[in-house]
Design an enzyme around this catalytic site. Structure first.
Site, PDB file in Angstrom:
ATOM      1  N   GLU A 132       0.826  -1.211   0.000  1.00 19.16           N
ATOM      2  CA  GLU A 132       0.000   0.000   0.000  1.00 19.16           C
ATOM      3  C   GLU A 132       0.858   1.257   0.000  1.00 19.16           C
ATOM      4  O   GLU A 132       0.486   2.275  -0.592  1.00 19.16           O
ATOM      5  CB  GLU A 132      -0.949  -0.013   1.201  1.00 19.16           C
TER       6      GLU A 132
ATOM      7  N   HIS B  47       1.605   2.319  -3.474  1.00 21.86           N
ATOM      8  CA  HIS B  47       0.583   3.182  -4.079  1.00 21.86           C
ATOM      9  C   HIS B  47       0.800   4.635  -3.652  1.00 21.86           C
ATOM     10  O   HIS B  47       0.692   5.566  -4.459  1.00 21.86           O
ATOM     11  CB  HIS B  47      -0.809   2.741  -3.642  1.00 21.86           C
TER      12      HIS B  47
ATOM     13  N   HIS C 279       3.575   6.177  -5.476  1.00 18.75           N
ATOM     14  CA  HIS C 279       3.160   6.474  -6.849  1.00 18.75           C
ATOM     15  C   HIS C 279       2.538   7.873  -6.901  1.00 18.75           C
ATOM     16  O   HIS C 279       2.740   8.628  -7.862  1.00 18.75           O
ATOM     17  CB  HIS C 279       2.163   5.412  -7.318  1.00 18.75           C
TER      18      HIS C 279
END
Length: 717
Positions: A505, A508, A511
């Site tokens: 997670e 993410h 990102h």
């Protein structure tokens, strides 16, 4: 944007239309009463503004949403009716800047839905979800607006735009076409009706699932019921019972973070079976929360919508804007991995059964036995017990380890701050900076613990996208987990799988934090669904690096790092149980795809699930990771519908990408990390993912890397 979970996780996601269209610009249509509504006030404070959680009153949320929706429609109408010829600035950029207020309110609305879903919020969610859907339909079906977008997209002037601008023009045009902008009036009307019906059903499905997770649990009544449970799991169960005001010794909550450790360690086979049953029966009980009729309605409406849009099935429509493009490609990939994974499961079960027989057990391995006996095999085969590893896996130390990895790969640094309002005392906030430039690049919220009203699993979401179209706007992202609190003042110890989820997670979040684009619709994680899991899945691989284990996997009592012998055993057992995790996940992905390939989905979900798994020769010792009545990824919105395969698709890419590091100077190779930043983490959706990946790797991804990573045969000699 919400993302579930780890090879599994995932959940759910603000619908792409909201992310695409609800982005910036001041609210103009607010009446006098709304001027005092905290939800309608621009975010203020540090970092370009943050949500004012301490000021929000739930009773003001509905009028705020309604006012912001109307304002958004007014802005869109102004753009659509502009008398001047369509240009990139007066159409596409204007849309990118529109709806700031609604974007902010929708972000907070999503936080309530996933983290603070109370009986007071539920009716608001039930009423407002269709209104968000109606808004997206009105925008996509605005003929004048589409004509402007189409004129620009098909104009020779488009060639003079930058690559990112051309990508954004394509993004708008293709999304509008995909959502029915070219349909006739009657079909547009029906598509809009379907979207609103689906929105209501998605909410109903999610609320039913949450109700079963919140209200059904396993009681532990005597000391014998705790047999085999590690001390921290026992303490958490006792605390849960206390918080629920139960007159029993302990309670196992009906969430993955509680059930799976119990299934792994409890010596009570009878209680393991009960725990397993309540978990797999979520949404499938004989109560008001049964989801079977709801999900069939969803499937029928999706099939109808796909046909109205000119597609044979919903799966064909859903994959039309992904890397895979066609359902057949995903089925080929899944089946190529399915067969070796099933064979590996059979081998593992044989070893488990030997232990059962050796202990004098007169039974065959059942699903509630799998994790328990897998641990025995792990210990027997690799001399590795999760309870030997867990004392080294302190949640807070691993969080520090994630920060360190982000610094090594992407030059990011994290500093906790206390001047930002939070929606719950569990939440902490960190300022994120670039160590080279000193610039603040974002804000990271961390909400690690399970509680009532919070959906299970783990996910990332973006409260605000990074962009430059209206000044420098830094992103605000969060990671949300469901770790179980223990005794006050004691460190939270987590499993290796949970640690992998934590890193996943965080991938993410990175990102989003590394995003460096101009337009919010192309920012961060706003990439095709079967590519978006790639940055998160590759981050899992840094957990097991010696650099992380030696510095951050420290024993919670002694403070010493793992002994080299333990690190070596972890490395040798790295691919252990990959057959199980692969089969349970791909089973869900295959069922998802087969459900959405139905042209007439008038099914009995139980029978369909049973028949499909039988045809696949699903090992009876394993169930789908998400049974159909609780499959929130595909029934709480459209985000992962006919798209759960994306976890496998992205893992093919991530396994191949990580080999770029191992082929180089190792996991912290600066040159490879820079290529990963330049061509993946920083560019969002400004470039076609296939082109971007080739620029990073020098070639297309090779699925053999995944087979090697999971210790499956590649079929090559």
């Amino acid at each position: 944007m919400f993302f579930c979970l780890h090879l599994n996780k995932d959940y759910l996601i603000m619908r792409k239309i909201i992310l695409t269209l609800l982005m910036s610009a001041p609210l103009m249509a607010v009446n006098a009463q709304n001027q005092q509504n905290a939800f309608l006030k621009n975010w203020t404070g540090p970092y370009g503004g943050v949500p004012a959680f301490t000021d929000y009153k739930l009773q003001e949320l509905k009028p705020a949403i309604e006012a912001a929706i109307q304002d958004k429609l007014n802005e869109v109408n102004t753009i659509a009716t502009n008398s001047k010829p369509a240009t990139f600035e007066n159409t596409i950029v204007a849309l990118e800047k529109s709806g700031k207020k609604l974007s902010q309110i929708y972000a907070v609305y999503g936080i309530y839905s996933s983290n603070m879903n109370t009986s007071e919020f539920e009716p608001i969610e039930t009423e407002m979800t269709p209104k968000f859907s109606a808004l997206s339909s009105k925008i996509y079906q605005n003929e004048k607006l589409f004509n402007r977008i189409s004129a620009l997209y098909n104009s020779p002037a488009k060639s003079k735009l930058t690559e990112e601008q051309q990508r954004l023009a394509w993004y708008y045009y293709s999304n509008f076409v995909r959502e029915g902008a070219k349909a006739d009036a009657a079909n547009k009307k029906r598509i809009g009706e379907i979207n609103q019906e689906l929105a209501s059903l998605f909410t109903k499905f999610s609320q039913n699932q949450l109700a079963d997770e919140s209200n059904i649990y396993l009681e532990l009544k005597t000391e014998a019921d705790f047999d085999g449970m590690p001390e921290e799991l026992k303490n958490a169960a006792m605390l849960d019972a206390k918080e629920r005001n139960l007159s029993v010794m302990g309670c196992i909550a009906n969430t993955r973070s509680s059930i799976e450790p119990f299934l792994t360690f409890s010596n009570r086979r009878d209680l393991r079976e009960k725990a397993f049953q309540i978990f797999v029966d979520r949404g499938d009980n004989a109560n008001a929360n049964n989801n079977n009729a709801t999900l069939v309605q969803i499937l029928k409406l999706r099939a109808e919508k796909a046909k109205l849009l000119g597609f044979k099935t919903f799966a064909d429509w859903s994959l039309s804007n992904t890397m895979a493009q066609k359902p057949e490609k995903t089925m080929d990939l899944m089946m190529s991995v399915w067969k070796p994974a099933v064979e590996k499961v059979h081998q593992d079960v044989t070893e488990m059964q030997k232990i059962v027989d050796g202990e004098g057990g007169n039974f065959k391995i059942e699903p509630w036995d799998y994790r328990y006996y897998a641990e025995k095999v792990r210990k027997d085969k690799y001399d590795l017990d999760q309870n030997d590893v867990k004392p080294y896996l302190q949640l807070e130390k691993l969080r520090e380890g994630m920060f360190w990895v982000a610094g090594e790969l992407f030059h990011l640094s994290f500093k906790q701050v206390y001047n930002v309002p939070v929606y719950h005392p569990d939440v902490r906030v960190f300022e994120v900076s670039n160590k080279v430039t000193g610039n603040i690049v974002g804000v990271w919220y961390f909400d690690p613990y399970a509680r009532k009203g919070k959906r299970s699993g783990a996910w990332m979401n973006a409260y605000r996208e990074q962009s430059k179209v209206d000044g420098e706007v830094i992103t605000i992202v969060s990671n949300n987990c469901n770790f179980i609190k223990g005794k006050e003042g004691e460190p939270i110890l987590i499993s290796w799988e949970d640690a992998s989820t934590l890193f996943h997670e965080f991938g993410h979040a990175l990102h989003g934090l590394n995003s460096n684009v101009t337009y919010p619709s192309l920012s961060g994680t706003n990439t095709p669904r079967d590519y978006v899991e790639f940055p998160s899945q590759i981050m899992e691989r840094w957990l097991a690096t010696p650099e992380v284990l030696n510095q951050f996997a420290l024993h919670y009592q002694t403070g010493k790092p793992m002994q080299l012998s333990l690190v070596d055993r972890i490395e040798k057992a790295a691919t252990f149980n990959e057959g199980f995790s692969t089969v349970e996940t791909i089973a869900s992905a295959l069922v998802d795809m087969k459900l959405h390939l139905l042209e007439n989905p008038n099914i009995d979900p139980k029978e369909f699930e049973k028949k499909t798994l039988a045809e696949l020769n699903m090992p009876h010792e394993i169930v789908m990771r998400h049974r159909i009545p609780q499959f929130g990824h595909i029934f709480s919105d459209d985000a992962y519908a006919a798209g759960y395969y994306g976890y496998l698709w992205a893992d093919v890419i991530s396994a191949d990408a990580y080999e770029a590091f191992t082929e180089g100077k190792g996991p912290y190779d600066k040159d490879v990390a820079k290529r990963l930043f330049d061509n993946v983490f920083s560019i969002g959706n400004t470039i076609d993912p296939e082109i971007a990946y080739r620029k990073f790797r020098g070639r297309e991804a090779n699925s053999d890397a995944l087979m090697r990573a999971r210790n499956f045969p590649t079929g090559k000699k």
